[in-house]
Design a protein around this motif. Structure first.
Motif, PDB file in Angstrom:
ATOM      1  N   THR A   1      50.818  21.370  71.638  1.00  0.00           N
ATOM      2  CA  THR A   1      51.357  21.571  72.982  1.00  0.00           C
ATOM      3  C   THR A   1      52.581  20.705  73.239  1.00  0.00           C
ATOM      4  O   THR A   1      53.589  21.208  73.760  1.00  0.00           O
ATOM      5  N   PRO A   2      52.574  19.416  72.900  1.00  0.00           N
ATOM      6  CA  PRO A   2      53.829  18.666  73.016  1.00  0.00           C
ATOM      7  C   PRO A   2      54.967  19.279  72.202  1.00  0.00           C
ATOM      8  O   PRO A   2      56.119  19.324  72.670  1.00  0.00           O
ATOM      9  N   ALA A   3      54.659  19.767  71.004  1.00  0.00           N
ATOM     10  CA  ALA A   3      55.700  20.392  70.191  1.00  0.00           C
ATOM     11  C   ALA A   3      56.240  21.647  70.866  1.00  0.00           C
ATOM     12  O   ALA A   3      57.449  21.884  70.890  1.00  0.00           O
ATOM     13  N   ARG A   4      55.349  22.450  71.420  1.00  0.00           N
ATOM     14  CA  ARG A   4      55.740  23.696  72.100  1.00  0.00           C
ATOM     15  C   ARG A   4      56.656  23.409  73.286  1.00  0.00           C
ATOM     16  O   ARG A   4      57.554  24.193  73.592  1.00  0.00           O
ATOM     17  N   LYS A   5      56.433  22.287  73.949  1.00  0.00           N
ATOM     18  CA  LYS A   5      57.209  21.963  75.131  1.00  0.00           C
ATOM     19  C   LYS A   5      58.470  21.163  74.806  1.00  0.00           C
ATOM     20  O   LYS A   5      59.554  21.430  75.334  1.00  0.00           O
ATOM     21  N   LEU A   6      58.320  20.155  73.945  1.00  0.00           N
ATOM     22  CA  LEU A   6      59.432  19.235  73.702  1.00  0.00           C
ATOM     23  C   LEU A   6      60.512  19.839  72.818  1.00  0.00           C
ATOM     24  O   LEU A   6      61.713  19.600  73.047  1.00  0.00           O
TER      25      LEU A   6
ATOM     26  N   ALA B   1      53.275  22.428  64.576  1.00  0.00           N
ATOM     27  CA  ALA B   1      54.167  21.529  65.314  1.00  0.00           C
ATOM     28  C   ALA B   1      55.519  21.410  64.606  1.00  0.00           C
ATOM     29  O   ALA B   1      56.577  21.414  65.244  1.00  0.00           O
ATOM     30  N   ALA B   2      55.474  21.293  63.287  1.00  0.00           N
ATOM     31  CA  ALA B   2      56.722  21.255  62.514  1.00  0.00           C
ATOM     32  C   ALA B   2      57.476  22.576  62.636  1.00  0.00           C
ATOM     33  O   ALA B   2      58.715  22.594  62.719  1.00  0.00           O
TER      34      ALA B   2
END
Length: 482
Positions: free
Chosen positions: A154-159, A104-105
């Motif tokens: 998944t939030p990281a990939r999108k946001l 995510a990072a």
């Protein structure tokens, strides 16, 4: 039990209504509770996002980059705390949760770098004394809907990419696994993300669906989840000028050819099939094996699977975690029962695991099935659990045909020592991701990601490709002559 707030308009808020979050390793008592937002709260989130976008799109890309970089550093500094919550709410092992937190990072760092790069192209113009260029601009407010199986990555990939490009977001994490997404939002908030640029809607989808999906200010929706929900969203948007990015189902296959390194193939297939208890969109769920090595490969595969250690994700000895919820466990068990009714033979596993400390959790024994008909549901439909079906095929052509005989087209792999057949497989596999002598899982942040057919829409995720979804192109001609 912890009580958490959610982020709206730059403030951490509650509503007085709550949703409990449970640990799938032991579902007897909740571990946390989150606000259950209502329709009016969702509309306010879009109000904040509209104002946030007006500011954020004018923010220097260098400032955007700085904020994303600082958020990445905060996630790494909080890695142990965040990974523990990923494990607690989702069930995956601490090793998997730590990997997800670090990735995510990485997404934030990668798109922080892209935010600083060029954003257009200089083009030749047939008119004299004229220079023409294109420039990319953010599209506006984007609704992000993420699933329970990868609640942080998944939030990281999108946001990360949509924020880097200057968009604002309303983010709906999965109701079962909201803690991870709230950690991601907190890191961005603490890094200085302006108020309203990111707003997190926690709540029961059935109660807020209309407010969430029908707001006229939505410029795009990015969704990861089931085909049934994704198609329902797509139909709902059919007469609106709203972009839709969908990462949907998969029924991923690996082909093991007769010349393959069979022990290595068995290890790779086991990792791809049973990591996160099979709850990955790219998990291998079908294996086709050339007939001369079918028995030997199956023996090696079953031995690898039976060496897995089932237990709570918080136990360092665990290599197979629980499923994420009682509902998911029961669905997988129903799929297994139907497979046996349709003629499948259970080589190992095939049942719930309720021994000892697993009595109150969502455990299913890792399962390998043989004698599976290509017409059976277990061969054709996504299970999303620790279930692997194996079939023998006569030759390379039959292996490719079996891999492609699916409504889906997300990921596939081939195991072979023959470079020619490897490249033929790459060319002929009808999948968005193809691996040779390695797992169907594990695609890095800079690699374009997405499937063909019913596995997703044309907009890819990851890499630079994702920016096609969250930006629009403007063409500009400048005449500088007299």
């Amino acid at each position: 039990m912890r009580t958490l707030e959610t982020l709206c308009g730059g403030e951490w808020v509650t509503t007085g209504e709550w949703i409990d979050v449970h640990d799938p390793a032991d579902v007897r008592a909740p571990i946390a509770r989150i606000p259950a937002l209502g329709a009016k709260d969702v509309t306010r989130a879009y109000d904040h996002a509209e104002r946030g976008f007006a500011r954020w799109k004018r923010t220097s890309p260098f400032e955007r980059s700085r904020i994303l970089t600082e958020a990445a550093a905060l996630i790494r500094a909080r890695l142990d705390e965040i990974a523990a919550d990923v494990t607690a709410e989702n069930g995956k092992t601490l090793a998997e949760a730590r990997g997800e937190t670090g990735k995510a990072a990485d997404f934030l760092d990668y798109y922080a770098g892209l935010a600083r790069q060029g954003y257009g192209t200089l083009l030749h113009d047939a008119r004299p004394d004229t220079r023409t260029h294109t420039q990319r601009e953010p599209i506006g407010v984007i609704l992000v809907i993420s699933p329970w199986n990868d609640p942080l990555i998944t939030p990281a990939r999108k946001l990360a990419p949509l924020l880097a490009a200057g968009n604002a977001a309303v983010f709906k994490p999965a109701t079962d696994t909201p803690l991870s997404g709230l950690h991601f939002a907190r890191a961005l908030h603490d890094a200085g993300l302006p108020d309203g640029v990111l707003n997190v809607v926690t709540g029961r989808t059935s109660e807020i669906e209309q407010a969430l999906l029908d707001d006229p200010r939505i410029a795009g929706i990015t969704f990861t989840g089931s085909n049934s929900v994704g198609n329902r969203i797509r139909r709902r948007l059919a007469d609106r000028n709203v972009r839709f990015q969908g990462e949907l189902g998969g029924k991923n296959a690996s082909a093991v050819l007769a010349d393959a390194d069979l022990p290595a193939a068995a290890k790779a297939v086991t990792a791809a099939a049973f990591g996160q208890a099979g709850q990955r969109c790219t998990a291998t769920s079908r294996v086709v094996v050339e007939r001369p090595v079918y028995e030997e490969f199956t023996r090696l595969l079953v031995a690898e699977v039976e060496a897995l250690t089932t237990g709570p994700g918080s136990d360092p000895a665990t290599t197979l975690c629980p499923l994420s919820s009682p509902r998911q466990r029961d669905m997988v068990l129903a799929d297994l029962a139907r497979a046996v009714e349709q003629g499948a033979t259970v080589l190992t596993g095939g049942s719930a695991d309720t021994e000892g400390q697993r009595a109150h959790g969502c455990y299913v024994r890792p399962t390998v099935l043989a004698d599976v008909s290509p017409e059976s549901a277990i061969w054709r439909e996504e299970v999303f659990g620790p279930v692997l079906a194996v079939r023998a095929v006569d030759d390379f052509a039959a292996a490719v045909e079996a891999v492609n005989d699916s409504a889906f087209g997300l990921a596939a792999a081939v195991f072979t020592r023959d470079l020619g057949r490897a490249y033929r497989f790459v060319d002929e596999a009808e999948c968005g991701q193809v691996a040779v002598n390695t797992t169907t899982t594990g695609w890095d942040v800079h690699l374009p990601f997405g499937g063909f057919r019913d596995s997703g829409t044309a907009y890819k995720e990851q890499g630079e490709e994702v920016l096609r979804f969250s930006t629009r192109v403007k063409t500009v001609a400048v005449h500088f002559g007299g």
